[in-house]
Design a protein around this motif. Structure first.
Motif, mmCIF file in Angstrom:
data_model
loop_
_atom_site.group_PDB
_atom_site.id
_atom_site.type_symbol
_atom_site.label_atom_id
_atom_site.label_comp_id
_atom_site.label_asym_id
_atom_site.label_seq_id
_atom_site.Cartn_x
_atom_site.Cartn_y
_atom_site.Cartn_z
ATOM 1 N N MET A 241 0.846 -1.196 0.000
ATOM 2 C CA MET A 241 0.000 0.000 0.000
ATOM 3 C C MET A 241 0.891 1.259 0.000
ATOM 4 S SD MET A 241 -2.781 -1.280 -0.590
ATOM 5 C CE MET A 241 -4.342 -2.000 -0.213
ATOM 6 N N PHE A 242 0.264 2.407 0.086
ATOM 7 C CA PHE A 242 0.990 3.667 -0.132
ATOM 8 C C PHE A 242 1.416 4.308 1.182
ATOM 9 C CE2 PHE A 242 -1.686 3.152 -3.917
ATOM 10 C CZ PHE A 242 -0.710 3.243 -4.903
ATOM 11 N N SER A 243 2.662 4.740 1.215
ATOM 12 C CA SER A 243 3.192 5.391 2.414
ATOM 13 C C SER A 243 2.895 6.890 2.435
ATOM 14 C CB SER A 243 4.703 5.171 2.514
ATOM 15 O OG SER A 243 5.354 5.658 1.346
ATOM 16 N N ALA A 244 2.517 7.453 1.290
ATOM 17 C CA ALA A 244 2.142 8.870 1.215
ATOM 18 C C ALA A 244 0.978 9.001 0.241
ATOM 19 C CB ALA A 244 3.325 9.726 0.762
ATOM 20 N N ILE A 245 -0.030 9.750 0.635
ATOM 21 C CA ILE A 245 -1.236 9.902 -0.181
ATOM 22 C C ILE A 245 -1.602 11.368 -0.258
ATOM 23 C CG2 ILE A 245 -3.676 9.294 -0.424
ATOM 24 C CD1 ILE A 245 -3.041 6.802 1.340
ATOM 25 N N ILE A 246 -1.875 11.837 -1.477
ATOM 26 C CA ILE A 246 -2.298 13.215 -1.710
ATOM 27 C C ILE A 246 -3.733 13.177 -2.205
ATOM 28 C CG2 ILE A 246 -1.886 15.319 -3.054
ATOM 29 C CD1 ILE A 246 1.092 14.050 -3.334
#
Length: 356
Positions: A241-246
């Motif tokens: 999964m994603f460690s940073a999300i915008i």
């Protein structure tokens, strides 16, 4: 220069009431400059002002009539006697937020929160949809003449994107998801790449915008019209999964889905406004996964970095422009936006007949 007494401008007179005609050229003070405007970007905030639903106009902070336009690029044609760092002929852009400079927020660098701030073309100050505009010199930034006005007028949304990405402290270890392939999302993706992210994935359901994301350097896309967000995120990240999300959509459903694609300890930046609607987030998930959630308002303290990024070629803004109108046709641009024309990514307005 101040011998010119009238100019053409677009004024929004009230909800869905717009006029293009002659108005007085504004007078500049000792610490201000007079700017000849060349290009203006059009965004959702401008549309909300035209529709009469923008929050500042509903709560009485701002009022009609107003000349809109807060994304712009122009040149200085006259200046006050106290202006020292700028010369006539300089090409400039300006920060939308113009703060008091004296309150605790301003003194701590949080001038986007200044309670006495005005905002160009939005809050208590006429904006850039005019031949000329007055600006305080402390809110201006020069850009290299080699950079065109088209590119430069999108420095403002670039600064908004930069500030949001900056909050996430991106490193080469990060897998980044960008929700929403509008201008802010497409700019955020480029900036995350420039910060060294090992993977940037664009998420949207509009194919033309997803393809633009790939053209601008995204590693992969998730097309929500064809695949499930959580399954696609797991596939593209090998289950990490994603460690940073915008989050750049302002869509409540998108906000609510953020936790489903977040890695343990992920950081999330919320850049989109939901227009008064409330999103429900899984608080238990946020706590048990030790997530960090950031809101980001405006663009304090980042403009010089954004100008340098654009001048160095690390950020591309002109590629986002899909439509252009003369400023007198601003209402046509609004109608196109209201009809949700799928071909739109970014609309800009041209002022004058120059071919920069």
């Amino acid at each position: 220069m101040q011998t010119v007494k009238q100019m053409k401008a677009v004024q929004i007179l009230g909800a869905r009431r717009i006029n293009y005609g002659a108005v007085d050229v504004p007078q500049y003070g000792p610490d201000e400059v007079l700017i000849k405007v060349h290009r203006v970007g059009v965004c959702a905030t401008d549309l909300e002002i035209y529709q009469g639903i923008m929050v500042y106009f509903l709560n009485g902070q701002s009022s009609f009539p107003i000349i809109p336009g807060h994304e712009w690029a122009g040149e200085i044609v006259a200046k006050g006697i106290e202006v020292q760092d700028f010369e006539i002929g300089d090409r400039v852009v300006g920060e939308t937020t113009i703060a008091c400079g004296r309150c605790p927020f301003c003194l701590h660098g949080q001038y986007n929160l200044c309670p006495r701030r005005i905002e160009n073309g939005v809050l208590a100050k006429d904006g850039a949809c005019a031949e000329y505009m007055v600006y305080p010199s402390h809110a201006l930034h020069k850009f290299d003449p080699a950079l065109g006005y088209d590119e430069a007028c999108l420095i403002e949304p670039s600064a908004v994107a930069y500030r949001g990405v900056q909050k996430l402290s991106i490193t080469p270890r990060d897998r980044v998801a960008v929700l929403g392939a509008g201008p802010i999302g497409l700019l955020s993706a480029q900036i995350a790449k420039a910060f060294g992210a090992r993977q940037v994935v664009m998420v949207d359901m509009r194919d033309n915008r997803l393809q633009k994301g790939l053209q601008l350097g995204c590693d992969s896309i998730i097309d929500l019209s064809r695949e499930d967000l959580t399954k696609a995120a797991s596939r593209l990240t090998d289950g990490e999964m994603f460690s940073a999300i915008i989050e750049a959509t302002g869509n409540t459903a998108a906000v609510e889905n953020v936790t489903s694609i977040a890695a343990l300890g992920a950081r999330v930046a919320l850049l989109g406004l939901c227009g008064g609607k409330r999103a429900q987030m899984d608080v238990d998930h946020i706590v048990t996964h030790d997530l960090e959630i950031y809101g980001s308002l405006s663009s304090p303290g980042v403009w010089a970095s954004v100008v340098h990024m654009l001048e160095s070629g690390k950020l591309k803004t002109k590629d986002l422009i899909t439509h252009r109108f003369p400023v007198r046709d601003l209402e046509k641009a609004f109608h196109l936006m209201e009809n949700k024309d799928p071909s739109i990514i970014k609309i800009i307005l041209e002022i004058g007949q120059e071919n920069e």
